[in-house]
Design a protein around this motif. Structure first.
Motif, mmCIF file in Angstrom:
data_model
loop_
_atom_site.group_PDB
_atom_site.id
_atom_site.type_symbol
_atom_site.label_atom_id
_atom_site.label_comp_id
_atom_site.label_asym_id
_atom_site.label_seq_id
_atom_site.Cartn_x
_atom_site.Cartn_y
_atom_site.Cartn_z
ATOM 1 N N LYS A 151 4.256 -15.946 -2.620
ATOM 2 C CA LYS A 151 3.171 -15.118 -1.965
ATOM 3 C C LYS A 151 2.739 -15.581 -0.691
ATOM 4 C CE LYS A 151 0.965 -11.289 -2.835
ATOM 5 N NZ LYS A 151 1.518 -10.023 -3.436
ATOM 6 N N ALA A 152 2.140 -16.788 -0.688
ATOM 7 C CA ALA A 152 1.692 -17.713 0.502
ATOM 8 C C ALA A 152 2.687 -17.432 1.732
ATOM 9 C CB ALA A 152 1.477 -19.023 0.456
ATOM 10 N N GLY A 153 4.187 -17.692 1.184
ATOM 11 C CA GLY A 153 5.336 -17.607 2.357
ATOM 12 C C GLY A 153 5.440 -16.210 2.801
ATOM 13 N N VAL A 154 5.130 -15.165 1.835
ATOM 14 C CA VAL A 154 5.426 -13.820 2.151
ATOM 15 C C VAL A 154 4.259 -13.523 3.247
ATOM 16 C CG1 VAL A 154 5.033 -11.229 1.285
ATOM 17 C CG2 VAL A 154 6.306 -13.104 0.148
ATOM 18 N N ARG A 155 2.961 -13.922 2.902
ATOM 19 C CA ARG A 155 2.200 -13.561 3.974
ATOM 20 C C ARG A 155 2.275 -14.392 5.330
ATOM 21 N NH1 ARG A 155 -2.066 -11.257 1.282
ATOM 22 N NH2 ARG A 155 -2.257 -11.387 -0.952
ATOM 23 N N GLU A 156 2.774 -15.505 5.248
ATOM 24 C CA GLU A 156 3.114 -16.176 6.592
ATOM 25 C C GLU A 156 4.172 -15.508 7.366
ATOM 26 O OE1 GLU A 156 3.847 -20.593 6.956
ATOM 27 O OE2 GLU A 156 3.108 -20.530 4.824
ATOM 28 N N ILE A 157 5.246 -14.727 6.718
ATOM 29 C CA ILE A 157 6.240 -13.985 7.395
ATOM 30 C C ILE A 157 5.587 -12.749 7.979
ATOM 31 C CG2 ILE A 157 8.290 -12.559 6.963
ATOM 32 C CD1 ILE A 157 9.095 -14.794 4.925
ATOM 33 N N ALA A 158 4.801 -12.225 6.892
ATOM 34 C CA ALA A 158 4.115 -10.857 7.575
ATOM 35 C C ALA A 158 3.190 -11.193 8.797
ATOM 36 C CB ALA A 158 3.049 -10.263 6.499
ATOM 37 N N ARG A 159 2.635 -12.228 8.911
ATOM 38 C CA ARG A 159 1.964 -12.490 10.314
ATOM 39 C C ARG A 159 2.899 -12.903 11.469
ATOM 40 N NH1 ARG A 159 -0.483 -15.947 6.330
ATOM 41 N NH2 ARG A 159 -2.631 -15.137 5.563
ATOM 42 N N PHE A 160 4.005 -13.484 11.148
ATOM 43 C CA PHE A 160 5.143 -13.731 12.364
ATOM 44 C C PHE A 160 5.562 -12.341 12.522
ATOM 45 C CE2 PHE A 160 9.144 -14.687 13.585
ATOM 46 C CZ PHE A 160 9.035 -15.673 14.582
ATOM 47 N N LEU A 161 5.813 -11.509 11.684
ATOM 48 C CA LEU A 161 6.221 -10.315 12.090
ATOM 49 C C LEU A 161 5.204 -9.208 12.820
ATOM 50 C CD1 LEU A 161 8.513 -9.500 9.014
ATOM 51 C CD2 LEU A 161 9.459 -10.384 11.311
ATOM 52 N N GLY A 162 4.033 -9.708 13.105
ATOM 53 C CA GLY A 162 2.993 -8.819 13.633
ATOM 54 C C GLY A 162 2.422 -7.774 12.661
ATOM 55 N N LEU A 163 2.277 -8.170 11.397
ATOM 56 C CA LEU A 163 1.756 -7.426 10.192
ATOM 57 C C LEU A 163 0.616 -8.037 9.872
ATOM 58 C CD1 LEU A 163 4.874 -6.322 8.074
ATOM 59 C CD2 LEU A 163 3.988 -5.263 10.063
ATOM 60 N N ASP A 164 -0.288 -8.354 10.635
ATOM 61 C CA ASP A 164 -1.619 -9.191 10.409
ATOM 62 C C ASP A 164 -2.509 -8.308 9.385
ATOM 63 O OD1 ASP A 164 -0.761 -10.982 12.444
ATOM 64 O OD2 ASP A 164 -2.059 -10.563 13.766
ATOM 65 N N MET A 165 -2.647 -7.148 9.452
ATOM 66 C CA MET A 165 -3.579 -6.448 8.678
ATOM 67 C C MET A 165 -2.831 -6.515 7.113
ATOM 68 S SD MET A 165 -6.374 -5.517 10.307
ATOM 69 C CE MET A 165 -7.128 -4.434 8.963
ATOM 70 N N ILE A 166 -1.570 -6.053 6.967
ATOM 71 C CA ILE A 166 -0.855 -6.063 5.840
ATOM 72 C C ILE A 166 -0.785 -7.484 5.401
ATOM 73 C CG2 ILE A 166 1.641 -5.930 4.904
ATOM 74 C CD1 ILE A 166 0.222 -3.369 5.998
ATOM 75 N N ALA A 167 -0.729 -8.646 6.059
ATOM 76 C CA ALA A 167 -0.693 -9.924 5.576
ATOM 77 C C ALA A 167 -2.055 -10.183 4.649
ATOM 78 C CB ALA A 167 -0.473 -11.113 6.633
ATOM 79 N N GLU A 168 -3.033 -9.703 5.019
ATOM 80 C CA GLU A 168 -4.354 -9.813 4.387
ATOM 81 C C GLU A 168 -4.560 -9.009 3.285
ATOM 82 O OE1 GLU A 168 -5.827 -12.496 5.222
ATOM 83 O OE2 GLU A 168 -4.305 -12.751 6.856
ATOM 84 N N LEU A 169 -3.889 -8.154 2.878
ATOM 85 C CA LEU A 169 -3.958 -6.956 2.132
ATOM 86 C C LEU A 169 -4.141 -7.755 0.425
ATOM 87 C CD1 LEU A 169 -1.355 -4.277 2.423
ATOM 88 C CD2 LEU A 169 -4.035 -4.120 2.495
ATOM 89 N N PRO A 170 -5.284 -7.606 -0.233
ATOM 90 C CA PRO A 170 -5.248 -8.258 -1.745
ATOM 91 C C PRO A 170 -4.058 -7.727 -2.539
ATOM 92 C CG PRO A 170 -7.135 -6.566 -1.499
ATOM 93 C CD PRO A 170 -6.232 -6.701 -0.023
ATOM 94 N N ALA A 171 -3.920 -8.373 -3.528
ATOM 95 C CA ALA A 171 -2.899 -7.927 -4.461
ATOM 96 C C ALA A 171 -3.427 -6.704 -5.192
ATOM 97 C CB ALA A 171 -2.639 -8.966 -5.654
#
Length: 281
Positions: A151-171
């Motif tokens: 999950k932490a890796g998914v959030r890192e990828i989201a930030r790299f792809l410019g999905l900063d708001m998506i990356a911070e979504l709670p489960a």
């Protein structure tokens, strides 16, 4: 743009390359949205996305999916998987997710000849996940799992792809997960759950906090709201009198009593482990 481990996104792309053409099942949460964006960027026209609407899917998740698809130019289809037509799902047994995911993946398989993929990550492998059994039955693959990404890796990828708001979504599991095992899943119950969570979440956000999990549970004894410690203290204070009254009014209008307790958040507390044990035996 933020940096991530050099190999992280590369590993995901390698997993996707091994599938060539994919259909991403997009729920509207961080995992599936990140996978969809990565597949779109890497595979282009070889990637398509399917999102299923349902009373169990928060409207915000559908709006989020549509907005990102429009912004990024995804090939997106929105369907109704029809899980409410299955009495096994509606009965809300311990393996409810199996019937939900079976309906979803069967519906998707009827619309595509591509490899169907999900946003499951390695953190999903340790829990009781009947939905993963349904995925296996339908030949669904999990690129994050195959790439060894948690999950932490998914959030890192989201930030790299410019999905900063998506990356911070709670489960946020589907709304049906808020109903205690054995309580029938109905659109009306899910609408109540969504209304309470939306109202409480909005109040907490307006207070300037960053609420974690907000869960409205429906149990045999009636509804309850679970919150992280800071949010719980805030809503139990004098300042929370109005929102507590709002929740009580929503409960009364839905046919419950007006006593709605506010309790500490416990992950999966509506899932009755004894029911799981009985089902296994």
């Amino acid at each position: 743009m933020n940096q991530i481990k050099p190999s992280l996104l590369h590993k995901l792309e390698q997993a996707l390359d091994g599938m060539d053409r994919v259909t991403v099942a997009v729920s509207g949460g961080v995992d599936s949205l990140t996978l969809a964006q990565a597949a779109h960027r890497h595979l282009g026209g070889r990637a398509e996305m399917i999102h299923a609407v349902s009373p169990a899917v928060p409207r915000e998740a559908t709006a989020r999916t549509r907005a990102l698809a429009e912004r990024e130019g995804w090939n997106l289809r929105v369907i109704d998987a029809g899980e409410f037509g299955d009495e096994n799902y509606v009965a809300n047994p311990v393996n409810r997710c199996f019937f939900c995911k079976s309906a979803l993946y069967t519906s998707i398989a009827g619309l595509t000849d591509r490899q169907v993929v999900s946003g499951a990550n390695t953190d999903d492998l340790g829990d009781y996940r009947p939905g993963m059994e349904a995925a296996a039955d339908q030949g669904v693959r999990h690129p994050f799992v195959e790439a060894g990404i948690d999950k932490a890796g998914v959030r890192e990828i989201a930030r790299f792809l410019g999905l900063d708001m998506i990356a911070e979504l709670p489960a946020s599991p589907c709304l049906s997960s808020r109903l205690e095992t054995g309580i029938q899943v109905t659109p009306e119950a899910l609408e109540f759950v969504h209304a309470v969570e939306a109202r409480v979440g909005k109040w907490l956000a307006a207070r300037g906090g960053f609420p974690g999990a907000v869960r409205c549970r429906i149990r045999a004894a009636g509804p309850a709201v679970e919150l992280d410690d800071a949010s719980l203290a805030d809503i139990r204070s004098d300042a929370g009198a109005a929102i507590r009254r709002d929740v009580a009014d929503l409960a009364a209008a839905a046919g419950f009593g007006e006593e709605v307790p506010f309790e500490p958040y416990r992950m999966g507390s509506a899932f009755l482990k004894d029911a799981q044990k009985d089902a296994a035996e």
